[in-house]
Scaffold this active site. Structure first.
Site, PDB file in Angstrom:
ATOM      1  CG  HIS A  25      -0.443   0.418   2.585  1.00  0.00           C
ATOM      2  ND1 HIS A  25      -0.005  -0.493   3.594  1.00  0.00           N
ATOM      3  CD2 HIS A  25      -0.205   1.460   2.993  1.00  0.00           C
ATOM      4  CE1 HIS A  25       0.248  -0.071   4.655  1.00  0.00           C
ATOM      5  NE2 HIS A  25       0.568   1.453   4.216  1.00  0.00           N
TER       6      HIS A  25
ATOM      7  CG  ASP B  16      -0.074  -3.875   3.035  1.00  0.00           C
ATOM      8  OD1 ASP B  16       0.612  -3.567   1.890  1.00  0.00           O
ATOM      9  OD2 ASP B  16      -0.217  -3.128   3.808  1.00  0.00           O
TER      10      ASP B  16
ATOM     11  N   GLY C 183       3.005   6.878   8.400  1.00  0.00           N
ATOM     12  CA  GLY C 183       4.455   6.993   8.191  1.00  0.00           C
ATOM     13  C   GLY C 183       5.334   5.867   8.554  1.00  0.00           C
TER      14      GLY C 183
ATOM     15  CB  SER D   6       2.839   2.549   6.147  1.00  0.00           C
ATOM     16  OG  SER D   6       1.502   2.480   6.713  1.00  0.00           O
ATOM     17  N   GLY D   7       5.163   0.068   6.011  1.00  0.00           N
ATOM     18  CA  GLY D   7       6.184  -0.651   5.454  1.00  0.00           C
ATOM     19  C   GLY D   7       7.139  -0.976   6.167  1.00  0.00           C
TER      20      GLY D   7
END
Length: 285
Positions: free
Chosen positions: A79, A128, A221, A223-224
């Protein structure tokens, strides 16, 4: 329960996502992984800042985290990929303070984006996860390291303490940290996280829940970025930050949800082996 679609720049719908936010290229203070603290410099050497140049003006801002999994590859969330134009992305490794040049950084452009083939933009369906192939390899300057990964299908016990790291916001309307943040999160096993008062049926076995105490969490922020867990005496990246509650991020019974890395190792290795083979053949020609 409706989840966010990953059109992530500032868009956070109800019940949803720790999304990639507006690029963080402005200076503000006091933000952090919620409930976290400044990480010690040169500690989480596989941590990545994924940055975006939204308007192709040469000005990159942080949108997501990531992990170094090979000298040519970065692991992040699907995402986080909000543009198909690879020229809009760069990766910062060896980063600590986003708003100062520490002398430890390496900035590398992205050559190829490989999103998991079963990712369809619906966080409730999982998958994801994405790999970024870099245009140039990361070199060992003493401030970077390739992440250790879990064993295939490895699951952690309920209450096991891991650490989330990143430059995420304090809350939905919070501020951005300059220094890398870290915070402990306890694993919430699937049997608990999938209960109705927690995340219910959208918590899949290919996900890993951690937190939910209403105090500490990831936020926009993050995320990932990685969930770092000390297993078998080695720090390993067991999770990739995927989603959490919209609005205030640290809500009770709504832990941060990660893509479970151990569920996707076969896909990761197949992608990296294939690309490495292509690169090796190309170098011979």
């Amino acid at each position: 329960m409706s989840l966010l679609l990953p059109t992530c720049i500032i868009v956070c719908f109800s019940k949803g996502l720790i999304c990639c936010n507006e690029p963080f290229n402005y200076r503000v203070n006091n933000g952090r992984v919620i409930g976290g603290s400044d990480a010690k410099p040169n500690t989480w050497k596989w941590q990545v800042s994924l940055q975006l140049d939204s308007y192709n003006e040469g000005s990159f801002g942080h949108i997501c985290g990531g992990s170094i999994v090979d000298s040519f590859y970065i692991l992040t969330a699907a995402h986080c990929i909000i543009s198909s134009d690879v020229s809009q992305y760069r990766v910062a490794v060896g980063e600590y303070s986003l708003f100062e040049f520490d002398g430890s950084e390496q900035f590398t452009s992205v050559e190829t984006i490989i999103v998991h083939p079963d990712w369809n933009g619906d966080l409730a369906k999982g998958n994801d996860i994405a790999l970024l192939k870099l245009a140039n390899p990361i070199y060992d300057n003493g401030y970077v390291e390739i992440a250790n990964l879990p064993y295939a299908d490895q699951m952690l016990p309920h209450g096991f303490t891991c650490y989330i790291t990143g430059w995420g916001l304090m809350d939905y309307n919070g501020s951005v940290p300059d220094k890398l943040q870290e915070a402990p999160l306890d694993v919430v096993e699937h049997a608990v996280c999938s209960q109705p008062e927690w995340w219910g049926s959208i918590a899949l076995k290919t996900m890993l829940c951690a937190g939910g105490d209403g105090v500490i969490s990831g936020c926009q922020g993050d995320s990932g970025g990685p969930l770092n867990c000390l297993t078998d005496g080695v720090w390993r990246v067991h999770g990739v930050v995927s989603y959490g509650p919209a609005g205030v991020c640290n809500q009770p019974f709504k832990p941060t949800v990660f893509t479970r890395v151990s569920s996707f190792l076969h896909w990761m290795y197949s992608v990296m082996d294939q690309r490495l083979e292509i690169r090796q053949k190309s170098s011979v020609l």
